[in-house]
Write a protein that holds these residues in place. Sequence first.
Motif, PDB file in Angstrom:
ATOM      1  N   VAL A  36       0.848  -1.195   0.000  1.00  0.00           N
ATOM      2  CA  VAL A  36       0.000   0.000   0.000  1.00  0.00           C
ATOM      3  C   VAL A  36       0.883   1.244   0.000  1.00  0.00           C
ATOM      4  O   VAL A  36       2.055   1.182   0.367  1.00  0.00           O
ATOM      5  CB  VAL A  36      -0.930   0.045   1.239  1.00  0.00           C
ATOM      6  N   LYS A  37       0.300   2.343  -0.406  1.00  0.00           N
ATOM      7  CA  LYS A  37       1.001   3.622  -0.271  1.00  0.00           C
ATOM      8  C   LYS A  37       1.004   4.004   1.197  1.00  0.00           C
ATOM      9  O   LYS A  37       0.026   3.797   1.906  1.00  0.00           O
ATOM     10  CB  LYS A  37       0.304   4.694  -1.105  1.00  0.00           C
ATOM     11  N   ASN A  38       2.109   4.567   1.642  1.00  0.00           N
ATOM     12  CA  ASN A  38       2.245   5.035   3.023  1.00  0.00           C
ATOM     13  C   ASN A  38       2.009   3.922   4.045  1.00  0.00           C
ATOM     14  O   ASN A  38       1.227   4.071   4.988  1.00  0.00           O
ATOM     15  CB  ASN A  38       1.320   6.229   3.282  1.00  0.00           C
ATOM     16  N   ALA A  41       2.211   4.567   7.992  1.00  0.00           N
ATOM     17  CA  ALA A  41       1.052   5.219   8.622  1.00  0.00           C
ATOM     18  C   ALA A  41      -0.058   4.201   8.875  1.00  0.00           C
ATOM     19  O   ALA A  41      -0.675   4.193   9.948  1.00  0.00           O
ATOM     20  CB  ALA A  41       0.547   6.365   7.756  1.00  0.00           C
ATOM     21  N   LEU A  42      -0.304   3.334   7.899  1.00  0.00           N
ATOM     22  CA  LEU A  42      -1.333   2.314   8.079  1.00  0.00           C
ATOM     23  C   LEU A  42      -0.920   1.316   9.155  1.00  0.00           C
ATOM     24  O   LEU A  42      -1.730   0.912   9.990  1.00  0.00           O
ATOM     25  CB  LEU A  42      -1.628   1.603   6.755  1.00  0.00           C
ATOM     26  N   ARG A  43       0.346   0.937   9.170  1.00  0.00           N
ATOM     27  CA  ARG A  43       0.852   0.015  10.201  1.00  0.00           C
ATOM     28  C   ARG A  43       0.607   0.603  11.588  1.00  0.00           C
ATOM     29  O   ARG A  43       0.166  -0.087  12.509  1.00  0.00           O
ATOM     30  CB  ARG A  43       2.343  -0.246   9.980  1.00  0.00           C
ATOM     31  N   ALA A  47      -1.766  -0.828  14.558  1.00  0.00           N
ATOM     32  CA  ALA A  47      -1.203  -1.094  15.893  1.00  0.00           C
ATOM     33  C   ALA A  47      -2.070  -0.451  16.978  1.00  0.00           C
ATOM     34  O   ALA A  47      -2.264  -1.039  18.048  1.00  0.00           O
ATOM     35  CB  ALA A  47       0.230  -0.588  15.978  1.00  0.00           C
ATOM     36  N   ALA A  48      -2.607   0.731  16.698  1.00  0.00           N
ATOM     37  CA  ALA A  48      -3.476   1.403  17.660  1.00  0.00           C
ATOM     38  C   ALA A  48      -4.761   0.605  17.903  1.00  0.00           C
ATOM     39  O   ALA A  48      -5.414   0.767  18.929  1.00  0.00           O
ATOM     40  CB  ALA A  48      -3.816   2.813  17.170  1.00  0.00           C
ATOM     41  N   GLN A  49      -5.098  -0.286  16.949  1.00  0.00           N
ATOM     42  CA  GLN A  49      -6.267  -1.154  17.088  1.00  0.00           C
ATOM     43  C   GLN A  49      -5.874  -2.555  17.553  1.00  0.00           C
ATOM     44  O   GLN A  49      -6.625  -3.506  17.413  1.00  0.00           O
ATOM     45  CB  GLN A  49      -7.004  -1.228  15.742  1.00  0.00           C
ATOM     46  N   VAL A  93     -11.833  -9.025  11.259  1.00  0.00           N
ATOM     47  CA  VAL A  93     -11.430  -7.839  12.018  1.00  0.00           C
ATOM     48  C   VAL A  93     -10.263  -7.143  11.312  1.00  0.00           C
ATOM     49  O   VAL A  93     -10.270  -5.918  11.138  1.00  0.00           O
ATOM     50  CB  VAL A  93     -11.062  -8.210  13.473  1.00  0.00           C
ATOM     51  N   VAL A  94      -9.257  -7.912  10.895  1.00  0.00           N
ATOM     52  CA  VAL A  94      -8.098  -7.349  10.209  1.00  0.00           C
ATOM     53  C   VAL A  94      -8.522  -6.702   8.891  1.00  0.00           C
ATOM     54  O   VAL A  94      -8.166  -5.552   8.609  1.00  0.00           O
ATOM     55  CB  VAL A  94      -7.007  -8.426   9.976  1.00  0.00           C
ATOM     56  N   ALA A  95      -9.268  -7.418   8.084  1.00  0.00           N
ATOM     57  CA  ALA A  95      -9.700  -6.885   6.782  1.00  0.00           C
ATOM     58  C   ALA A  95     -10.549  -5.637   6.961  1.00  0.00           C
ATOM     59  O   ALA A  95     -10.366  -4.647   6.254  1.00  0.00           O
ATOM     60  CB  ALA A  95     -10.450  -7.954   5.991  1.00  0.00           C
ATOM     61  N   ASP A  96     -11.482  -5.662   7.905  1.00  0.00           N
ATOM     62  CA  ASP A  96     -12.328  -4.492   8.149  1.00  0.00           C
ATOM     63  C   ASP A  96     -11.486  -3.285   8.546  1.00  0.00           C
ATOM     64  O   ASP A  96     -11.715  -2.175   8.068  1.00  0.00           O
ATOM     65  CB  ASP A  96     -13.352  -4.771   9.257  1.00  0.00           C
ATOM     66  N   ALA A  97     -10.516  -3.494   9.411  1.00  0.00           N
ATOM     67  CA  ALA A  97      -9.658  -2.394   9.869  1.00  0.00           C
ATOM     68  C   ALA A  97      -8.847  -1.819   8.704  1.00  0.00           C
ATOM     69  O   ALA A  97      -8.754  -0.596   8.549  1.00  0.00           O
ATOM     70  CB  ALA A  97      -8.723  -2.876  10.980  1.00  0.00           C
ATOM     71  N   VAL A  98      -8.272  -2.695   7.887  1.00  0.00           N
ATOM     72  CA  VAL A  98      -7.488  -2.220   6.742  1.00  0.00           C
ATOM     73  C   VAL A  98      -8.377  -1.435   5.779  1.00  0.00           C
ATOM     74  O   VAL A  98      -8.029  -0.315   5.366  1.00  0.00           O
ATOM     75  CB  VAL A  98      -6.814  -3.408   6.003  1.00  0.00           C
ATOM     76  N   LEU A  99      -9.519  -1.989   5.430  1.00  0.00           N
ATOM     77  CA  LEU A  99     -10.416  -1.322   4.484  1.00  0.00           C
ATOM     78  C   LEU A  99     -10.916   0.017   5.039  1.00  0.00           C
ATOM     79  O   LEU A  99     -11.008   1.007   4.301  1.00  0.00           O
ATOM     80  CB  LEU A  99     -11.578  -2.236   4.126  1.00  0.00           C
ATOM     81  N   ARG A 100     -11.209   0.059   6.311  1.00  0.00           N
ATOM     82  CA  ARG A 100     -11.666   1.303   6.940  1.00  0.00           C
ATOM     83  C   ARG A 100     -10.578   2.374   6.861  1.00  0.00           C
ATOM     84  O   ARG A 100     -10.848   3.525   6.520  1.00  0.00           O
ATOM     85  CB  ARG A 100     -12.049   1.019   8.397  1.00  0.00           C
ATOM     86  N   GLU A 101      -9.347   1.982   7.138  1.00  0.00           N
ATOM     87  CA  GLU A 101      -8.245   2.953   7.130  1.00  0.00           C
ATOM     88  C   GLU A 101      -7.869   3.382   5.708  1.00  0.00           C
ATOM     89  O   GLU A 101      -7.397   4.495   5.509  1.00  0.00           O
ATOM     90  CB  GLU A 101      -7.027   2.389   7.852  1.00  0.00           C
ATOM     91  N   LEU A 102      -8.078   2.517   4.731  1.00  0.00           N
ATOM     92  CA  LEU A 102      -7.756   2.876   3.352  1.00  0.00           C
ATOM     93  C   LEU A 102      -8.824   3.747   2.695  1.00  0.00           C
ATOM     94  O   LEU A 102      -8.550   4.402   1.692  1.00  0.00           O
ATOM     95  CB  LEU A 102      -7.553   1.609   2.509  1.00  0.00           C
ATOM     96  N   SER A 103     -10.024   3.746   3.267  1.00  0.00           N
ATOM     97  CA  SER A 103     -11.098   4.528   2.634  1.00  0.00           C
ATOM     98  C   SER A 103     -11.056   5.996   3.009  1.00  0.00           C
ATOM     99  O   SER A 103     -10.365   6.445   3.823  1.00  0.00           O
ATOM    100  CB  SER A 103     -12.464   3.957   3.009  1.00  0.00           C
TER     101      SER A 103
END
Length: 103
Positions: A36-38, A41-43, A47-49, A93-103
């Motif tokens: 992913v780009k950046n 920041a996503l990592r 981690a905060a979740q 949970v992981v997929a939802d968190a990634v998709l939420r942060e990428l949107s």
Amino acid sequence: SNYLALDARLADCNELVLCHNLRIPDTGPFVYPMLVKNGPALRKKLAAQKIFVPTYWSDLITDAPKGSVEQRYATDILALPCDQRYDKKDMEVVADAVLRELS
């Protein structure tokens, strides 16, 4: 099956073209590599979740030539956990968190 669950949800957002063989369940990958780009920041947001995403090849972030593929991969590939410690719910949970942060 965890790898396939992440791939089903995240493949469209993944800039890394994955080898078809990794989509065969009995190969048993322990992480789902997602470019992913950046990535840092996503990592940090994951981690905060309480979703730990390790950084591999951290030496390449500073030692590889700036702008090189090696540096980009070390910086921006997220090694999303999908080993036997996790179940389908964890992958959601992981997929939802990634998709939420990428949107």
